[in-house]
Write an enzyme that holds these catalytic residues in place. Structure first.
Site, PDB file in Angstrom:
ATOM      1  N   CYS A   1     -80.299 -36.252   8.854  1.00 49.33           N
ATOM      2  CA  CYS A   1     -80.334 -34.898   9.405  1.00 49.33           C
ATOM      3  C   CYS A   1     -80.230 -34.906  10.931  1.00 49.33           C
ATOM      4  O   CYS A   1     -80.327 -35.943  11.565  1.00 49.33           O
ATOM      5  CB  CYS A   1     -81.625 -34.206   8.996  1.00 49.33           C
ATOM      6  SG  CYS A   1     -81.754 -33.891   7.222  1.00 49.33           S
TER       7      CYS A   1
ATOM      8  N   HIS B   1     -82.935 -29.332  11.626  1.00 46.81           N
ATOM      9  CA  HIS B   1     -84.336 -28.913  11.482  1.00 46.81           C
ATOM     10  C   HIS B   1     -85.150 -29.306  12.706  1.00 46.81           C
ATOM     11  O   HIS B   1     -84.709 -30.067  13.557  1.00 46.81           O
ATOM     12  CB  HIS B   1     -84.938 -29.517  10.213  1.00 46.81           C
ATOM     13  CG  HIS B   1     -84.971 -31.015  10.215  1.00 46.81           C
ATOM     14  ND1 HIS B   1     -85.934 -31.739  10.889  1.00 46.81           N
ATOM     15  CD2 HIS B   1     -84.158 -31.916   9.621  1.00 46.81           C
ATOM     16  CE1 HIS B   1     -85.712 -33.038  10.702  1.00 46.81           C
ATOM     17  NE2 HIS B   1     -84.630 -33.174   9.940  1.00 46.81           N
TER      18      HIS B   1
END
Length: 197
Positions: free
Chosen positions: A173, A157
């Site tokens: 992440c 992301h």
């Protein structure tokens, strides 16, 4: 140099800057390979080791495209299915080994302006965090785009906090500058292969 002494940081920084500029043409293999620093990027002290890798060392094919995330060098490599496009982006990576996941997965969903909800373990570590940050909010930790992976809670992301790129700073992440995730988002499809090493 101050008072006749050599400043080690200035020497190394000057060398790294000159070496980095000299190495930039090496990023272009066939004219489609690019590395561009986003317009919002300012001088950074983050470290990321950039080196071009060959997809054949990691994937059997480039079916649906291929994304390789090298956690050690804090870099994300992308190859298009027809191998005409190769991109190399600096990333943020998980804070610690226990938050790190390695192995094969794939992109299972693409989301523009994704909402962010901390996991139970994140809330346990950070009880003052909100339960939800709406997509598009300027403080949304997922930035402007997210590629959801086949592993629950794992994403590639964007981030509005550009200080995180090049560092161990995430809760699991892989983070990119918003400009870079927006570019990758256009290339990747549901089914793009992903390998984290």
């Amino acid at each position: 140099m101050a008072n006749g002494t050599v400043n080690r940081r200035a020497v190394l920084g000057g060398f790294a800057g000159a070496a980095g500029l000299a190495a930039l043409p090496a990023f272009a293999q066939d004219g489609t390979t690019e590395f561009t620093q986003p317009a919002s990027a300012s001088v950074r002290n983050n470290s990321s080791s950039f080196r071009i890798l060959q997809w054949q060392d990691y994937f059997e094919s480039t079916r649906n495209g291929a994304i390789l995330v090298d956690i050690t060098s804090r870099a994300l490599h992308y190859w298009s299915e027809d191998q005409s496009t190769y991109r190399l982006f600096p990333t943020s990576v998980p804070l610690s080994e226990d938050l790190t996941r390695r192995g094969n997965t794939e992109v299972v969903q693409k989301v523009v302006n994704p909402p962010w909800r901390p996991t139970a373990s994140m809330k346990e570590r950070n009880p003052d965090w909100p339960d939800l940050v709406e997509g598009g909010a300027p403080d949304n930790p997922l930035g402007t785009r997210a590629l959801y992976l086949g592993w629950t809670y794992y994403r590639i992301h964007g981030t509005h906090d550009t200080r995180k790129i090049g560092r161990r700073s995430s809760n699991g992440c892989i983070g990119l500058y918003n400009e870079h995730i927006e570019e990758l988002f256009e290339y990747a499809v549901v089914g793009t292969q992903v390998l984290l090493i």
